[in-house]
Write an enzyme that holds these catalytic residues in place. Structure first.
Site, mmCIF file in Angstrom:
data_model
loop_
_atom_site.group_PDB
_atom_site.id
_atom_site.type_symbol
_atom_site.label_atom_id
_atom_site.label_comp_id
_atom_site.label_asym_id
_atom_site.label_seq_id
_atom_site.Cartn_x
_atom_site.Cartn_y
_atom_site.Cartn_z
ATOM 1 C CB SER A 173 -0.972 -0.034 1.181
ATOM 2 O OG SER A 173 -1.959 0.965 1.077
ATOM 3 C CG HIS A 196 -5.801 -1.869 -0.210
ATOM 4 N ND1 HIS A 196 -4.866 -1.842 -1.218
ATOM 5 C CD2 HIS A 196 -5.243 -1.207 0.841
ATOM 6 C CE1 HIS A 196 -3.789 -1.185 -0.813
ATOM 7 N NE2 HIS A 196 -3.986 -0.798 0.433
ATOM 8 C CG ASP A 208 -6.562 -3.142 -3.862
ATOM 9 O OD1 ASP A 208 -7.299 -2.187 -3.544
ATOM 10 O OD2 ASP A 208 -5.338 -3.158 -3.642
#
EC number: 2.3.1.31
Length: 389
Positions: A168, A367, A334
């Site tokens: 991320s 995610h 995601d």
């Protein structure tokens, strides 16, 4: 909601959930790395980095692995919560003895990022005048954060990392390491992260920041002296609720909650609520007890600034400068950083260990799959770390 969860929310939220000077140190180590000149202008005259280490360092330092956390993470990769450490380790299923990043083999360094609020210099830290930086804390970029991480590596005497790993926002930083400092790592892992922040992602960040600023208790960032319950916790909790909708997938939310009622009370009126609303409330409230509102704004602004191609001839040209053996992982559900974002990276880094392809992990968790799907993520990381480099 469990009894333990309820107990964690008892009492009024603090003005800031940041780690503050005088709080228990827990497992943090600290390094002062001097000042940093910022990409957008200005300078932070003195930066201290909070970090944790796991495993033993080889005499030549050749087994050092840098692991970089996501937006709301910290340096605590593994281990329990406790005094001064509000959360348990966020990658305990990946980092540790016998695990994918095996601490019997690797010396792992995990820093809290610049602008964060768990020990590294950020808005909740004291400025040179002795007051909290607050909203005076300058605009920072992913490149500034990597510059501070590189200064930490210098302070630790680590010239070349065996691997740099990030997911991320940490994946943005890891990619910036690969592009901007290509000679300082042998392997690179980018998980659920893009090469450039999209308009959609910037828009999501902007409404979260505005939710915080519109809280009257935010006081233009001057809230650190507020009593418990009088800080900008409502705006921060709302920002967290917005973010969670992109961290998780529609399938997971529908499977977990469907249209179920909270506490068996019908939401068809003023009294009842849907269970999914209670879930968002719980996580928003919990978040305000471990994070700082201005730190959140500065960090999402840094995410929006992310563009490895800025002043480097564009994204593709920048990616072509990566020299490390590179693993790129995406999560099929995601919706924050979808798989096409990772495909762009994988196709243009010269050292892809998968022939220019993304390792796509199937997950219902959206995610957050890179934090939850330990078996699949671990298998990919172990393969990278076994790659000669």
């Amino acid at each position: 909601m469990t009894d333990a969860q309820i107990r964690s929310l008892i009492g009024r939220p603090p003005a800031s959930g940041a780690w503050r000077e005088g709080d228990p140190v827990a497992d943090r180590l600290f390094a002062s790395v001097g000042g940093v000149d910022l990409e957008a202008g200005g300078r932070i005259p003195s930066v201290r980095v909070a970090y944790e280490t796991f495993g033993e360092r080889d005499p030549d330092g050749g087994n050092a692995v840098l692991v970089l956390h996501a937006l709301t993470g910290d340096s605590h990769l593994r281990g329990p919560a406790g005094p001064g450490q509000p959360t348990g380790g966020w990658w305990s299923g990946i980092v540790g003895p016998g695990l994918a990043i095996d601490t019997d083999r690797w010396f792992v360094v995990a820093p809290n990022m610049l602008g964060g609020c768990q020990g590294t210099t950020g808005p909740a830290s004291l400025a040179p005048d002795g007051a909290e930086w607050g909203a005076r804390f300058p605009f920072i970029t992913i490149r500034d954060q990597v510059a501070v991480q590189a200064a930490l590596a210098d302070a630790l005497g680590i010239d070349v990392w065996a691997a740099v790993v990030g997911g991320s926002m940490g994946g943005m930083q890891a990619l910036e390491w690969g592009v901007g400092l290509p000679g300082r790592m042998r392997r690179l892992a980018i998980l659920a992260a893009p090469a450039i922040a999209s308009a959609d992602q910037i828009a999501l960040n902007s409404v979260q920041a505005e939710a915080i600023r519109m809280d009257p208790a935010y006081r233009d960032g001057d809230y650190f002296d507020a009593a418990d319950g009088d800080g900008p916790h409502r705006g921060l909790a709302l920002a967290r609720r917005m973010a969670l909708l992109n961290y998780r997938s529609p399938d997971e939310l529908n499977q977990r909650f469907s249209r179920s009622w909270q506490s068996g009370i019908s939401p068809m009126g003023d009294e009842g609520r849907y269970a999914v609303e209670s879930y968002l409330d719980f996580h928003g409230n919990k978040f305000t007890r471990r994070f700082d509102a201005t730190s959140y704004i500065r960090l999402i602004d840094a995410m929006s600034s992310h563009d490895v191609g800025r002043d480097r001839g564009g994204v593709e040209a920048a990616l072509a400068s990566v020299r490390a053996a590179t693993l790129v992982v995406g999560i099929d559900s995601d919706r924050l950083f979808p798989v096409p974002d990772q495909r762009l990276v994988a196709r243009h880094v010269p050292g892809s260990v998968d022939g220019g392809e993304v390792v796509v992990i199937s997950s219902d968790y959206g995610h957050d799959g890179f934090l939850i799907e330990n078996e699949a993520v671990g298998r990919a990381l172990a393969r990278l770390l076994d790659t000669p480099a």
